[in-house]
Design a protein around this motif. Structure first.
Motif, PDB file in Angstrom:
ATOM      1  N   PRO A   1     -25.178 -15.257  31.116  1.00 54.73           N
ATOM      2  CA  PRO A   1     -24.514 -16.233  30.547  1.00 54.73           C
ATOM      3  C   PRO A   1     -24.147 -16.149  29.006  1.00 54.73           C
ATOM      4  O   PRO A   1     -22.987 -16.445  28.544  1.00 54.73           O
ATOM      5  N   HIS A   2     -25.208 -15.520  28.246  1.00 58.91           N
ATOM      6  CA  HIS A   2     -24.982 -15.650  26.663  1.00 58.91           C
ATOM      7  C   HIS A   2     -25.893 -14.107  26.383  1.00 58.91           C
ATOM      8  O   HIS A   2     -26.633 -14.003  26.980  1.00 58.91           O
ATOM      9  N   ALA A   3     -25.405 -13.733  25.265  1.00 57.94           N
ATOM     10  CA  ALA A   3     -25.966 -12.610  24.855  1.00 57.94           C
ATOM     11  C   ALA A   3     -27.176 -12.805  24.051  1.00 57.94           C
ATOM     12  O   ALA A   3     -28.188 -12.003  24.359  1.00 57.94           O
ATOM     13  N   LEU A   4     -27.039 -13.656  23.089  1.00 53.97           N
ATOM     14  CA  LEU A   4     -28.428 -14.096  22.256  1.00 53.97           C
ATOM     15  C   LEU A   4     -28.343 -15.218  21.726  1.00 53.97           C
ATOM     16  O   LEU A   4     -27.245 -15.922  21.857  1.00 53.97           O
ATOM     17  N   ALA A   5     -29.504 -15.904  21.087  1.00 57.82           N
ATOM     18  CA  ALA A   5     -29.287 -17.134  20.445  1.00 57.82           C
ATOM     19  C   ALA A   5     -29.995 -17.030  19.184  1.00 57.82           C
ATOM     20  O   ALA A   5     -31.111 -16.206  19.052  1.00 57.82           O
ATOM     21  N   LEU A   6     -29.456 -17.598  18.137  1.00 46.45           N
ATOM     22  CA  LEU A   6     -29.977 -17.805  16.803  1.00 46.45           C
ATOM     23  C   LEU A   6     -30.839 -18.985  16.673  1.00 46.45           C
ATOM     24  O   LEU A   6     -30.033 -19.947  16.578  1.00 46.45           O
ATOM     25  N   ARG A   7     -31.967 -19.103  16.416  1.00 44.21           N
ATOM     26  CA  ARG A   7     -32.870 -20.401  16.260  1.00 44.21           C
ATOM     27  C   ARG A   7     -33.143 -20.354  14.677  1.00 44.21           C
ATOM     28  O   ARG A   7     -33.937 -19.467  14.327  1.00 44.21           O
ATOM     29  N   PHE A   8     -32.509 -21.399  14.051  1.00 38.13           N
ATOM     30  CA  PHE A   8     -32.953 -21.486  12.507  1.00 38.13           C
ATOM     31  C   PHE A   8     -34.068 -22.326  12.330  1.00 38.13           C
ATOM     32  O   PHE A   8     -34.613 -23.078  13.191  1.00 38.13           O
ATOM     33  N   SER A   9     -34.718 -22.106  11.126  1.00 40.18           N
ATOM     34  CA  SER A   9     -35.911 -22.784  10.828  1.00 40.18           C
ATOM     35  C   SER A   9     -35.801 -24.159  10.946  1.00 40.18           C
ATOM     36  O   SER A   9     -36.838 -24.987  11.221  1.00 40.18           O
ATOM     37  N   GLY A  10     -34.640 -24.979  10.925  1.00 40.67           N
ATOM     38  CA  GLY A  10     -34.466 -26.321  10.823  1.00 40.67           C
ATOM     39  C   GLY A  10     -34.357 -26.902  12.303  1.00 40.67           C
ATOM     40  O   GLY A  10     -34.200 -27.986  12.628  1.00 40.67           O
ATOM     41  N   GLY A  11     -34.581 -25.837  13.341  1.00 43.89           N
ATOM     42  CA  GLY A  11     -34.438 -26.241  14.645  1.00 43.89           C
ATOM     43  C   GLY A  11     -33.053 -26.125  15.250  1.00 43.89           C
ATOM     44  O   GLY A  11     -32.799 -26.282  16.445  1.00 43.89           O
ATOM     45  N   GLN A  12     -31.832 -26.072  14.518  1.00 47.23           N
ATOM     46  CA  GLN A  12     -30.808 -25.655  14.984  1.00 47.23           C
ATOM     47  C   GLN A  12     -30.521 -24.271  15.752  1.00 47.23           C
ATOM     48  O   GLN A  12     -31.400 -23.303  15.344  1.00 47.23           O
ATOM     49  N   THR A  13     -29.661 -24.155  16.810  1.00 48.19           N
ATOM     50  CA  THR A  13     -29.637 -22.940  17.647  1.00 48.19           C
ATOM     51  C   THR A  13     -28.001 -22.755  17.765  1.00 48.19           C
ATOM     52  O   THR A  13     -27.329 -23.491  17.999  1.00 48.19           O
ATOM     53  N   ILE A  14     -27.755 -21.612  17.522  1.00 47.35           N
ATOM     54  CA  ILE A  14     -26.283 -20.893  17.849  1.00 47.35           C
ATOM     55  C   ILE A  14     -26.435 -19.852  19.013  1.00 47.35           C
ATOM     56  O   ILE A  14     -27.110 -19.129  18.670  1.00 47.35           O
ATOM     57  N   ALA A  15     -25.717 -20.091  19.914  1.00 46.46           N
ATOM     58  CA  ALA A  15     -25.705 -19.281  21.075  1.00 46.46           C
ATOM     59  C   ALA A  15     -24.336 -18.180  21.093  1.00 46.46           C
ATOM     60  O   ALA A  15     -23.488 -18.977  20.544  1.00 46.46           O
ATOM     61  N   LEU A  16     -24.558 -17.044  21.131  1.00 42.70           N
ATOM     62  CA  LEU A  16     -23.525 -15.982  21.221  1.00 42.70           C
ATOM     63  C   LEU A  16     -23.129 -15.348  22.315  1.00 42.70           C
ATOM     64  O   LEU A  16     -24.229 -14.887  23.084  1.00 42.70           O
ATOM     65  N   THR A  17     -22.083 -15.270  22.695  1.00 48.11           N
ATOM     66  CA  THR A  17     -21.950 -14.465  23.937  1.00 48.11           C
ATOM     67  C   THR A  17     -21.351 -12.962  23.713  1.00 48.11           C
ATOM     68  O   THR A  17     -21.147 -12.914  22.368  1.00 48.11           O
ATOM     69  N   ARG A  18     -20.891 -12.225  24.607  1.00 48.68           N
ATOM     70  CA  ARG A  18     -20.535 -10.769  24.246  1.00 48.68           C
ATOM     71  C   ARG A  18     -19.005 -11.051  23.525  1.00 48.68           C
ATOM     72  O   ARG A  18     -18.371 -11.919  23.775  1.00 48.68           O
ATOM     73  N   ASP A  19     -18.744  -9.952  22.853  1.00 46.47           N
ATOM     74  CA  ASP A  19     -17.493 -10.081  22.181  1.00 46.47           C
ATOM     75  C   ASP A  19     -17.245 -11.267  21.154  1.00 46.47           C
ATOM     76  O   ASP A  19     -16.307 -11.956  21.167  1.00 46.47           O
ATOM     77  N   GLU A  20     -18.364 -11.840  20.558  1.00 47.44           N
ATOM     78  CA  GLU A  20     -18.194 -12.816  19.652  1.00 47.44           C
ATOM     79  C   GLU A  20     -19.037 -12.703  18.419  1.00 47.44           C
ATOM     80  O   GLU A  20     -19.920 -11.906  18.308  1.00 47.44           O
ATOM     81  N   GLN A  21     -18.636 -13.318  17.398  1.00 44.21           N
ATOM     82  CA  GLN A  21     -19.274 -13.318  16.155  1.00 44.21           C
ATOM     83  C   GLN A  21     -19.356 -14.645  15.634  1.00 44.21           C
ATOM     84  O   GLN A  21     -18.751 -15.495  15.795  1.00 44.21           O
ATOM     85  N   VAL A  22     -20.407 -14.690  14.534  1.00 46.29           N
ATOM     86  CA  VAL A  22     -20.630 -16.202  13.852  1.00 46.29           C
ATOM     87  C   VAL A  22     -20.956 -15.719  12.462  1.00 46.29           C
ATOM     88  O   VAL A  22     -21.622 -15.018  12.017  1.00 46.29           O
TER      89      VAL A  22
END
Length: 189
Positions: free
Chosen positions: A88-109
């Motif tokens: 369902p998602h390709a990867l997630a980025l977990r930041f040191s402050g506890g926030q998370t950004i999930a990325l799917t295929r063909d996506e950028q942040v």
């Protein structure tokens, strides 16, 4: 169709039409090697293997191995093309402050301190050592994740190694990404 013509049912989902030698269920995608055999079949095969002259110790280890072979959890899967399975998602980025950004295929942040340039990373606004547009994390159609340093002032680091300005590095689950001195990001599957 059934046991008479050589087919059987999937022990995971019960789907009919499993052929001898088939490795994965065509309905639930569970590998048959991970699903324990039905109990009556297991007992029948153990009874057939019994030999009065044989040491009983291997049979006990066989039973222990069968007891330890079971499906614990099936991942939820979606089909993005016939015959192709995608998470369902390709990867997630977990930041040191506890926030998370999930990325799917063909996506950028985009990551940086300027909310207009980096709308999904608005929580990074207070980090003065970040560039306005510091780095971009992208996932391509095949699921390969990369990070590109956007000519940042204080650097983008992958697993402790600094990227050259405007260069790109591959990210893998477990990689650590650091933006400048104080923003640490863990790459999760």
């Amino acid at each position: 169709m059934g046991e008479q013509d050589g087919t059987r049912t999937c022990p995971g989902c019960g789907a009919a039409g499993v052929l001898p030698g088939q490795l994965v269920c065509r309905v639930c995608y569970v590998p048959f090697a991970l699903v324990p055999p039905p109990m009556e079949a297991a007992h029948a095969s153990m009874a057939a293997d019994r030999d009065p002259g044989r040491d009983p110790a291997p049979m006990a280890s066989d039973r222990a191995a069968e007891a330890d072979t079971r499906v614990i959890d099936r991942p939820s899967l979606t089909l993005d093309a016939p015959g192709k399975v995608a998470p369902p998602h390709a990867l997630a980025l977990r930041f040191s402050g506890g926030q998370t950004i999930a990325l799917t295929r063909d996506e950028q942040v985009r990551l940086g301190r300027e909310p207009r340039l980096c709308p999904r990373a608005g929580f990074l606004t207070g980090h003065s050592d970040l560039s306005r547009l510091h780095a971009t994390v992208a996932v391509d159609a095949e699921g390969t994740a990369t990070v590109t340093d956007e000519d940042s002032t204080n650097g983008t680091f992958v697993d402790g190694r600094r990227l050259a300005p405007r260069s790109t590095a591959v990210l893998r689950p477990g990689s650590t990404l650091r933006l400048a001195a104080d923003v640490t990001v863990l790459v999760l599957p």
